[in-house]
Design a protein around this motif. Structure first.
Motif, PDB file in Angstrom:
ATOM      1  N   GLU A   1       0.937  -1.331   0.041  1.00 18.48           N
ATOM      2  CA  GLU A   1       0.027  -0.090  -0.023  1.00 18.48           C
ATOM      3  C   GLU A   1       0.781   1.004   0.025  1.00 18.48           C
ATOM      4  O   GLU A   1       1.931   1.298   0.675  1.00 18.48           O
ATOM      5  CB  GLU A   1      -1.059   0.174   1.234  1.00 18.48           C
ATOM      6  CG  GLU A   1      -2.052  -1.034   0.839  1.00 18.48           C
ATOM      7  CD  GLU A   1      -3.223  -0.720   1.970  1.00 18.48           C
ATOM      8  OE1 GLU A   1      -3.148   0.152   2.963  1.00 18.48           O
ATOM      9  OE2 GLU A   1      -4.370  -1.289   2.215  1.00 18.48           O
TER      10      GLU A   1
ATOM     11  N   THR B   1       0.761   5.558   0.461  1.00 19.41           N
ATOM     12  CA  THR B   1      -0.062   6.492   1.012  1.00 19.41           C
ATOM     13  C   THR B   1       0.715   7.935   1.241  1.00 19.41           C
ATOM     14  O   THR B   1       1.674   7.856   1.440  1.00 19.41           O
ATOM     15  CB  THR B   1      -0.653   5.942   2.561  1.00 19.41           C
ATOM     16  OG1 THR B   1      -1.050   4.645   2.697  1.00 19.41           O
ATOM     17  CG2 THR B   1      -1.586   6.919   3.178  1.00 19.41           C
TER      18      THR B   1
ATOM     19  N   VAL C   1      -0.025  11.749   2.822  1.00 17.36           N
ATOM     20  CA  VAL C   1      -0.721  12.382   3.873  1.00 17.36           C
ATOM     21  C   VAL C   1      -0.533  13.879   4.012  1.00 17.36           C
ATOM     22  O   VAL C   1       0.560  14.365   3.724  1.00 17.36           O
ATOM     23  CB  VAL C   1      -0.516  11.825   5.402  1.00 17.36           C
ATOM     24  CG1 VAL C   1      -1.056  12.457   6.278  1.00 17.36           C
ATOM     25  CG2 VAL C   1      -0.796  10.465   5.403  1.00 17.36           C
TER      26      VAL C   1
ATOM     27  N   GLN D   1      -7.836  12.975   6.432  1.00 12.65           N
ATOM     28  CA  GLN D   1      -7.849  11.621   5.830  1.00 12.65           C
ATOM     29  C   GLN D   1      -6.788  11.684   4.602  1.00 12.65           C
ATOM     30  O   GLN D   1      -6.348  12.673   4.133  1.00 12.65           O
ATOM     31  CB  GLN D   1      -9.049  11.236   4.744  1.00 12.65           C
ATOM     32  CG  GLN D   1     -10.271  11.210   5.774  1.00 12.65           C
ATOM     33  CD  GLN D   1     -10.187   9.932   6.620  1.00 12.65           C
ATOM     34  OE1 GLN D   1      -9.656   8.972   6.041  1.00 12.65           O
ATOM     35  NE2 GLN D   1     -10.674   9.872   7.808  1.00 12.65           N
ATOM     36  N   PRO D   2      -6.032  10.608   4.352  1.00 15.13           N
ATOM     37  CA  PRO D   2      -5.075  10.659   3.205  1.00 15.13           C
ATOM     38  C   PRO D   2      -5.344  11.174   1.885  1.00 15.13           C
ATOM     39  O   PRO D   2      -6.705  10.849   1.484  1.00 15.13           O
ATOM     40  CB  PRO D   2      -4.491   9.132   3.324  1.00 15.13           C
ATOM     41  CG  PRO D   2      -4.894   8.648   4.541  1.00 15.13           C
ATOM     42  CD  PRO D   2      -6.140   9.215   4.845  1.00 15.13           C
TER      43      PRO D   2
ATOM     44  N   GLU E   1      -4.586   6.833  -1.440  1.00 15.58           N
ATOM     45  CA  GLU E   1      -4.402   5.466  -0.731  1.00 15.58           C
ATOM     46  C   GLU E   1      -4.524   4.539  -1.869  1.00 15.58           C
ATOM     47  O   GLU E   1      -5.411   4.622  -2.407  1.00 15.58           O
ATOM     48  CB  GLU E   1      -5.399   5.098   0.408  1.00 15.58           C
ATOM     49  CG  GLU E   1      -5.020   5.864   1.881  1.00 15.58           C
ATOM     50  CD  GLU E   1      -6.053   5.239   2.672  1.00 15.58           C
ATOM     51  OE1 GLU E   1      -5.657   4.643   3.797  1.00 15.58           O
ATOM     52  OE2 GLU E   1      -7.386   5.608   2.567  1.00 15.58           O
ATOM     53  N   THR E   2      -3.434   3.831  -2.243  1.00 13.20           N
ATOM     54  CA  THR E   2      -3.709   2.716  -3.501  1.00 13.20           C
ATOM     55  C   THR E   2      -2.891   1.563  -3.093  1.00 13.20           C
ATOM     56  O   THR E   2      -1.895   1.354  -2.302  1.00 13.20           O
ATOM     57  CB  THR E   2      -2.909   3.441  -4.523  1.00 13.20           C
ATOM     58  OG1 THR E   2      -3.038   2.473  -5.844  1.00 13.20           O
ATOM     59  CG2 THR E   2      -1.546   3.814  -4.415  1.00 13.20           C
ATOM     60  N   ARG E   3      -3.456   0.502  -3.459  1.00 11.03           N
ATOM     61  CA  ARG E   3      -2.783  -0.900  -3.274  1.00 11.03           C
ATOM     62  C   ARG E   3      -2.464  -1.528  -4.393  1.00 11.03           C
ATOM     63  O   ARG E   3      -3.028  -1.709  -5.513  1.00 11.03           O
ATOM     64  CB  ARG E   3      -3.910  -1.772  -2.396  1.00 11.03           C
ATOM     65  CG  ARG E   3      -3.287  -3.258  -2.257  1.00 11.03           C
ATOM     66  CD  ARG E   3      -4.506  -3.923  -1.369  1.00 11.03           C
ATOM     67  NE  ARG E   3      -4.240  -3.442  -0.040  1.00 11.03           N
ATOM     68  CZ  ARG E   3      -4.478  -4.464   0.909  1.00 11.03           C
ATOM     69  NH1 ARG E   3      -4.873  -5.808   0.719  1.00 11.03           N
ATOM     70  NH2 ARG E   3      -4.523  -4.014   2.280  1.00 11.03           N
TER      71      ARG E   3
ATOM     72  N   TRP F   1       4.669  10.544   2.888  1.00 11.93           N
ATOM     73  CA  TRP F   1       4.204   9.493   2.357  1.00 11.93           C
ATOM     74  C   TRP F   1       4.844   8.235   2.612  1.00 11.93           C
ATOM     75  O   TRP F   1       5.874   7.982   3.302  1.00 11.93           O
ATOM     76  CB  TRP F   1       4.468   9.703   0.592  1.00 11.93           C
ATOM     77  CG  TRP F   1       5.954   9.723   0.305  1.00 11.93           C
ATOM     78  CD1 TRP F   1       6.764  10.753   0.360  1.00 11.93           C
ATOM     79  CD2 TRP F   1       6.541   8.873  -0.525  1.00 11.93           C
ATOM     80  NE1 TRP F   1       7.856  10.463   0.134  1.00 11.93           N
ATOM     81  CE2 TRP F   1       8.121   9.245  -0.562  1.00 11.93           C
ATOM     82  CE3 TRP F   1       6.209   7.501  -0.942  1.00 11.93           C
ATOM     83  CZ2 TRP F   1       8.781   8.525  -1.398  1.00 11.93           C
ATOM     84  CZ3 TRP F   1       7.191   6.684  -1.718  1.00 11.93           C
ATOM     85  CH2 TRP F   1       8.462   7.354  -1.857  1.00 11.93           C
ATOM     86  N   TYR F   2       3.994   7.206   2.684  1.00  9.72           N
ATOM     87  CA  TYR F   2       4.550   5.823   3.053  1.00  9.72           C
ATOM     88  C   TYR F   2       4.359   4.597   2.052  1.00  9.72           C
ATOM     89  O   TYR F   2       3.473   4.726   1.229  1.00  9.72           O
ATOM     90  CB  TYR F   2       3.734   5.561   4.416  1.00  9.72           C
ATOM     91  CG  TYR F   2       3.623   6.735   5.435  1.00  9.72           C
ATOM     92  CD1 TYR F   2       4.798   6.505   6.447  1.00  9.72           C
ATOM     93  CD2 TYR F   2       2.814   7.656   5.490  1.00  9.72           C
ATOM     94  CE1 TYR F   2       5.028   7.556   7.472  1.00  9.72           C
ATOM     95  CE2 TYR F   2       3.029   8.550   6.700  1.00  9.72           C
ATOM     96  CZ  TYR F   2       3.967   8.709   7.424  1.00  9.72           C
ATOM     97  OH  TYR F   2       4.150   9.389   8.440  1.00  9.72           O
TER      98      TYR F   2
ATOM     99  N   ARG G   1      -3.061  -4.967  10.955  1.00 15.50           N
ATOM    100  CA  ARG G   1      -2.204  -3.782  10.345  1.00 15.50           C
ATOM    101  C   ARG G   1      -1.134  -3.306  11.263  1.00 15.50           C
ATOM    102  O   ARG G   1      -0.019  -2.848  10.701  1.00 15.50           O
ATOM    103  CB  ARG G   1      -3.199  -2.667  10.134  1.00 15.50           C
ATOM    104  CG  ARG G   1      -4.128  -2.851   8.912  1.00 15.50           C
ATOM    105  CD  ARG G   1      -3.606  -3.432   7.701  1.00 15.50           C
ATOM    106  NE  ARG G   1      -2.587  -2.474   7.001  1.00 15.50           N
ATOM    107  CZ  ARG G   1      -3.069  -1.616   6.051  1.00 15.50           C
ATOM    108  NH1 ARG G   1      -4.085  -1.707   5.696  1.00 15.50           N
ATOM    109  NH2 ARG G   1      -2.028  -1.056   5.493  1.00 15.50           N
TER     110      ARG G   1
END
Length: 246
Positions: free
Chosen positions: A111, A113, A115, A121-122, A125-127, A156-157, A167
């Motif tokens: 994932e 993300t 921010v 909220q981010p 968010e993409t997987r 960003w992560y 998680r």
């Protein structure tokens, strides 16, 4: 009798002159041979590959890279890194590309993300579904309609997710990015530069993310170019990142 003596003298003179001439020719030949030998010894060595030099921004923006190093979960062990410096990296792009690296293939989803510190909220968010290949990966913010506001330090992560129900087991790496205005002097240089020079200009100006993107695009076009791979390895090493290979 006198004629015999004259002939003998002439013969002796001819012999002496022949020896003298031969010695003179030998002396002239020896320096030339020495000169050729010296030229061979003085042949220039191969020129070292020039690499970009990253100059971090002087303002020392807080918030840098997190995670990284060798991580793993169960049967998988790998190095997970975001290609970010240990401080807030800069970009002049409204929709830059973000690069991250995993050293080994993974059967877990990943994932990504982004921010915004002003939002709850981010903004992204993409997987990425498994399997995830080893190597460098790119996320184009333009593909997700994400735009960065100047002067905001976004986080960003990248997370490898071994268990979607727990998680807390995520393997995480992250960095920070801020959009700044394009300096006028840099813009003038970029307008006259060829593609091979662009990463150098961005790096020298402290614009990390655009330096990485410009160099990565060159590598995508010529993935087996050893000079480009050495340039990328040197750029990563300057901010303490591992060599990311091909």
């Amino acid at each position: 009798m006198r004629a015999v003596k004259v002939v003998a003298v002439i013969s002796l003179l001819a012999f002496v002159l022949g020896i003298s001439r031969a010695g003179s020719e030998e002396r002239q030949t020896q320096p030339q041979q020495g000169s050729q030998s010296a030229q061979k010894k003085e042949a220039p060595a191969q020129t070292a590959v020039t690499v970009p030099t990253y100059r971090p921004p002087l303002r020392g923006a807080p918030g840098g890279r997190v995670g990284g190093g060798t991580r793993g979960s169960g049967r998988e062990t790998f190095v997970l890194s975001v290609l970010a410096p240990d401080h807030t990296g800069l970009t002049v792009s409204e929709q830059p590309s973000l690069y991250w690296f995993i050293s080994s293939p993974s059967t877990f989803p990943v994932e990504v993300t982004v921010v915004d510190p002003r939002a709850t909220q981010p903004i992204l968010e993409t997987r990425i579904p498994p399997p995830v290949q080893a190597g460098a990966h790119r996320i184009r913010l333009a593909d997700h309609g994400v735009r960065l506001t100047p002067g905001v330090a976004y986080r960003w992560y990248v997370a490898v997710v071994p268990d979607s129900g727990r998680r807390s087991k995520d393997i995480l790496a992250g960095g920070a990015i801020e959009r700044v205005a394009l300096p006028e002097s840099l813009g003038a240089k970029l307008s006259q530069a060829d593609k091979a020079t662009v990463p150098f200009l961005y790096a020298e100006a402290g614009i990390w993310y655009d330096a990485v993107a410009a160099l990565s695009e060159l590598i995508e076009a010529a993935p087996n170019n050893p000079a480009l791979l050495r340039q990328r390895a040197a750029l990563m090493a300057q901010v303490g990142l591992p060599e990311i290979g091909e």
